[in-house]
Write an enzyme that holds these catalytic residues in place. Structure first.
Site, PDB file in Angstrom:
ATOM      1  N   LYS A   1      -1.209  -9.291   2.932  1.00 53.48           N
ATOM      2  CA  LYS A   1      -0.552  -8.976   4.299  1.00 53.48           C
ATOM      3  C   LYS A   1      -1.259  -7.899   4.927  1.00 53.48           C
ATOM      4  CE  LYS A   1       3.456  -5.833   3.809  1.00 53.48           C
ATOM      5  NZ  LYS A   1       2.840  -4.621   4.568  1.00 53.48           N
TER       6      LYS A   1
ATOM      7  N   ASP B   1      -1.108  -5.909  -0.296  1.00 54.71           N
ATOM      8  CA  ASP B   1      -1.409  -5.419   1.065  1.00 54.71           C
ATOM      9  C   ASP B   1      -2.900  -5.006   1.342  1.00 54.71           C
ATOM     10  OD1 ASP B   1       0.630  -4.926   3.024  1.00 54.71           O
ATOM     11  OD2 ASP B   1       1.355  -3.237   1.950  1.00 54.71           O
TER      12      ASP B   1
ATOM     13  N   GLU C   1      -1.333  -5.275   8.603  1.00 52.65           N
ATOM     14  CA  GLU C   1      -0.484  -4.528   9.702  1.00 52.65           C
ATOM     15  C   GLU C   1      -0.886  -4.654  10.976  1.00 52.65           C
ATOM     16  OE1 GLU C   1       0.253  -0.447   8.755  1.00 52.65           O
ATOM     17  OE2 GLU C   1       1.260  -1.109   6.898  1.00 52.65           O
TER      18      GLU C   1
ATOM     19  N   GLU D   1       9.169  -4.103  10.490  1.00 54.62           N
ATOM     20  CA  GLU D   1       9.876  -2.723   9.786  1.00 54.62           C
ATOM     21  C   GLU D   1      10.281  -1.801  10.790  1.00 54.62           C
ATOM     22  OE1 GLU D   1       7.206  -1.019   7.017  1.00 54.62           O
ATOM     23  OE2 GLU D   1       8.297   0.843   7.108  1.00 54.62           O
TER      24      GLU D   1
ATOM     25  N   ASP E   1       0.954  -1.214  -0.027  1.00 53.22           N
ATOM     26  CA  ASP E   1      -0.112   0.063   0.064  1.00 53.22           C
ATOM     27  C   ASP E   1       0.806   1.269   0.133  1.00 53.22           C
ATOM     28  OD1 ASP E   1       0.808  -0.242   2.674  1.00 53.22           O
ATOM     29  OD2 ASP E   1      -1.095   0.205   3.506  1.00 53.22           O
ATOM     30  N   SER E   2       2.127   0.873  -0.045  1.00 55.38           N
ATOM     31  CA  SER E   2       3.122   2.070  -0.241  1.00 55.38           C
ATOM     32  C   SER E   2       3.067   2.799  -1.513  1.00 55.38           C
ATOM     33  CB  SER E   2       4.539   1.794  -0.046  1.00 55.38           C
ATOM     34  OG  SER E   2       4.817   0.236  -0.924  1.00 55.38           O
TER      35      SER E   2
HETATM   36  O1  KIV Z   1       3.681  -0.992   1.593  1.00 54.09           O
HETATM   37  C1  KIV Z   1       4.677  -1.626   1.683  1.00 54.09           C
HETATM   38  O2  KIV Z   1       5.647  -1.398   0.509  1.00 54.09           O
HETATM   39  C2  KIV Z   1       5.260  -2.382   2.707  1.00 54.09           C
HETATM   40  C3  KIV Z   1       6.650  -2.698   2.752  1.00 54.09           C
HETATM   41  C4  KIV Z   1       7.417  -1.370   3.469  1.00 54.09           C
HETATM   42  C5  KIV Z   1       6.925  -3.782   3.652  1.00 54.09           C
HETATM   43  O3  KIV Z   1       4.549  -2.706   3.662  1.00 54.09           O
END
Ligand code: KIV
Length: 275
Positions: free
Chosen positions: A113, A83, A115, A182, A44-45
């Site tokens: 994924k 994500d 968090e 992280e 989600d980056s």
């Molecule tokens: O969103 C992302 O790119 C991430 C990585 C920084 C692990 O969660």
């Protein structure tokens, strides 16, 4: 050979380091996959590096599906992890299942994924029971940016370190197949790695983790809004792109591009009749 969650398990057992990079589009995914990287994270980056938001909070399930499906079309062998964006799972087990189901069905990703630690274990358990492989993510979790008050290293005090170890053990117990650590001190990340039977994937967590992940724009020097200490630039692609854009501008302005070899021809007698 297609990388699966079993490959991750074997890597932990055999102490083989795992590699993961982010991607958000077809052509980058194809390059990363072709380079033999084990896993692609549709992070989600994308909120930061693709959509230009200040953080990942505004990213939607639709954004993730749009980019995730493109990545999956380009990734033949890498394990694609997608994500779950902010508020697509924190609101409860039902929402988590519905949204994880959409992400898997509408993109073709291999895993999701999310968090968090103990507070999201019920969601992890339910998803794993439903057949959805889950990668957990603890330490600096960017979706909690407002609660953290900024991007800060996590787990430095005894209490915080013990809390992270506890969360790592709980997400493993809930059924996660891997956990991203992280911005965690290297010694704590190594300790967590030793205590877990699932692989740890570090980003800003030292080289004691079972694998590493980076945002590809960071490692290629394509994103300069902020560069965390843990990023290493493996190439200066941003500079190469800027130079190419400038050369293009110059050649178009001077009329040297397109050159004859970039141009289609036709019979002069036909064009002359039209004058
Ligand atoms: O969103 C992302 O790119 C991430 C990585 C920084 C692990 O969660």
């Amino acid at each position: 050979m297609k990388v699966t969650v079993n490959t991750f398990k074997e890597a932990k057992e055999n102490k083989t380091k795992l590699t993961m990079l982010t991607a958000y589009d077809y052509s980058t995914a194809k390059l990363i996959d072709g380079a033999g990287i084990d896993s692609i994270l549709v992070g989600d980056s994308l909120g930061n590096v693709i959509l230009g938001y200040e953080n990942t909070v505004p990213v939607t399930v639709e954004d993730m599906i749009h980019h995730g499906a493109a990545v999956c079309r380009g990734a033949k062998n890498a394990l694609v992890v997608i994500d779950m964006p902010f508020m697509s799972y924190q609101t409860g087990v039902h929402d988590a299942l519905v949204n994880a189901g959409r992400l898997m069905k509408e993109t073709g990703a291999d895993a999701v994924k999310l968090e968090g630690g103990s507070e999201i274990c019920p969601q992890i358990e339910a998803m794993v029971k439903a057949g959805i492989p889950v990668c957990a993510h603890i330490g600096l979790t960017p979706q909690h940016i407002h609660a953290f008050g900024g991007f800060k290293v996590q787990g430095k005090s005894e209490e915080a370190a013990a809390g992270l170890l506890k969360d790592a053990l709980l997400v493993e117990q809930a059924g996660a197949f891997a956990v991203v650590l992280e911005a965690v001190p290297a010694k704590l990340a190594s300790l967590i790695t030793d205590k877990l039977t699932i692989p740890t994937i570090g980003i800003g967590a030292g080289n004691g983790c079972d694998g590493q992940v980076l945002v590809y724009q960071d490692m290629l020097g394509m994103f300069s809004d902020f560069t965390p200490k843990f990023v290493k630039r493996f190439a200066n692609v941003g500079e190469i792109m800027t130079a190419a854009f400038q050369t293009y501008k110059k050649e178009v302005s001077e009329g040297t591009f397109p050159a004859p070899e970039n141009t289609y021809t036709m019979d002069d007698s036909i064009i002359e009749k039209l004058y």
